[in-house]
Design a protein around this motif. Structure first.
Motif, mmCIF file in Angstrom:
data_model
loop_
_atom_site.group_PDB
_atom_site.id
_atom_site.type_symbol
_atom_site.label_atom_id
_atom_site.label_comp_id
_atom_site.label_asym_id
_atom_site.label_seq_id
_atom_site.Cartn_x
_atom_site.Cartn_y
_atom_site.Cartn_z
ATOM 1 N N GLY A 6 95.722 65.603 -14.740
ATOM 2 C CA GLY A 6 94.520 65.687 -13.936
ATOM 3 C C GLY A 6 93.424 64.843 -14.547
ATOM 4 N N PHE A 7 92.181 65.078 -14.110
ATOM 5 C CA PHE A 7 91.067 64.295 -14.642
ATOM 6 C C PHE A 7 89.780 65.094 -14.608
ATOM 7 N N ARG A 8 88.873 64.672 -15.484
ATOM 8 C CA ARG A 8 87.495 65.160 -15.485
ATOM 9 C C ARG A 8 86.669 64.113 -14.767
ATOM 10 N N LEU A 9 85.777 64.558 -13.924
ATOM 11 C CA LEU A 9 84.927 63.642 -13.180
ATOM 12 C C LEU A 9 83.551 63.670 -13.821
ATOM 13 N N ARG A 10 83.280 62.706 -14.694
ATOM 14 C CA ARG A 10 82.014 62.668 -15.427
ATOM 15 C C ARG A 10 81.273 61.355 -15.229
ATOM 16 N N GLY A 11 81.941 60.361 -14.678
ATOM 17 C CA GLY A 11 81.322 59.057 -14.517
ATOM 18 C C GLY A 11 82.255 58.118 -13.796
ATOM 19 N N PRO A 12 81.945 56.834 -13.822
ATOM 20 C CA PRO A 12 82.680 55.871 -13.016
ATOM 21 C C PRO A 12 84.131 55.643 -13.413
ATOM 22 N N ASN A 13 84.563 56.093 -14.574
ATOM 23 C CA ASN A 13 85.929 55.813 -15.012
ATOM 24 C C ASN A 13 86.688 57.069 -15.420
ATOM 25 N N LEU A 16 93.228 59.833 -16.496
ATOM 26 C CA LEU A 16 94.230 60.881 -16.410
ATOM 27 C C LEU A 16 94.436 61.517 -17.770
ATOM 28 N N GLU A 17 94.562 62.826 -17.764
ATOM 29 C CA GLU A 17 94.785 63.577 -18.990
ATOM 30 C C GLU A 17 95.813 64.659 -18.706
ATOM 31 N N ARG A 18 96.468 65.108 -19.745
ATOM 32 C CA ARG A 18 97.390 66.242 -19.635
ATOM 33 C C ARG A 18 96.575 67.453 -19.207
ATOM 34 N N SER A 19 97.151 68.296 -18.370
ATOM 35 C CA SER A 19 96.461 69.465 -17.850
ATOM 36 C C SER A 19 95.912 70.340 -18.980
ATOM 37 N N SER A 20 94.659 70.745 -18.826
ATOM 38 C CA SER A 20 94.007 71.623 -19.795
ATOM 39 C C SER A 20 92.882 72.364 -19.084
ATOM 40 N N PRO A 21 92.335 73.396 -19.702
ATOM 41 C CA PRO A 21 91.266 74.174 -19.064
ATOM 42 C C PRO A 21 89.972 73.398 -18.838
ATOM 43 N N TYR A 26 93.435 68.968 -11.286
ATOM 44 C CA TYR A 26 94.746 68.732 -11.887
ATOM 45 C C TYR A 26 95.837 68.995 -10.852
ATOM 46 N N ARG A 27 97.011 68.448 -11.117
ATOM 47 C CA ARG A 27 98.141 68.646 -10.232
ATOM 48 C C ARG A 27 99.106 69.638 -10.864
ATOM 49 N N GLU A 28 99.381 70.677 -10.108
ATOM 50 C CA GLU A 28 100.353 71.685 -10.520
ATOM 51 C C GLU A 28 101.375 71.797 -9.403
#
Length: 109
Positions: A6-13, A16-21, A26-28
């Motif tokens: 999934g990803f954190r949406l914090r800015g323009p870029n 992808l990161e491994r799923s975490s809290p 994220y995709r499950e």
């Protein structure tokens, strides 16, 4: 986006990161899920994919079923911290083990 990523949406870029809290989305299995007060709005075909539209629509959902996504569909993704992006399923995208998404950061609420 592969399963358990999934990803954190914090800015323009967003990356992808491994799923975490700490992720916003994220995709499950067969779903893309919003967490941490994040939300998703499916845009109607006639609605422009602009920051103003994403701020004004209120048809919030917390998950998207991957099997129901079609090429050209667009969504507003908003993080719990107010960052907003337009997410589109590419017209030439293929369904596979990975979900192709085009993410365009629009700004903040």
């Amino acid at each position: 986006m592969g399963e358990d990523y999934g990803f954190r949406l914090r800015g323009p870029n967003p990356t992808l990161e491994r799923s975490s809290p700490v992720l916003d989305f994220y995709r499950e299995s067969d779903d893309v899920i919003a967490q941490n007060d994040s939300r998703i709005v499916a845009l109607k075909p006639e609605e422009p994919g602009t920051l103003a539209t994403c701020k004004s629509v209120t048809r919030f959902i917390t998950a998207l079923n991957v099997d129901e996504l079609e090429a050209g569909m667009r969504f507003c993704f908003e993080s719990g911290k107010g960052a907003i992006a337009l997410v589109e399923v590419p017209r030439n995208g293929e369904r596979s083990d990975f979900l192709d998404l085009a993410v365009q950061y629009l700004g903040k609420r």
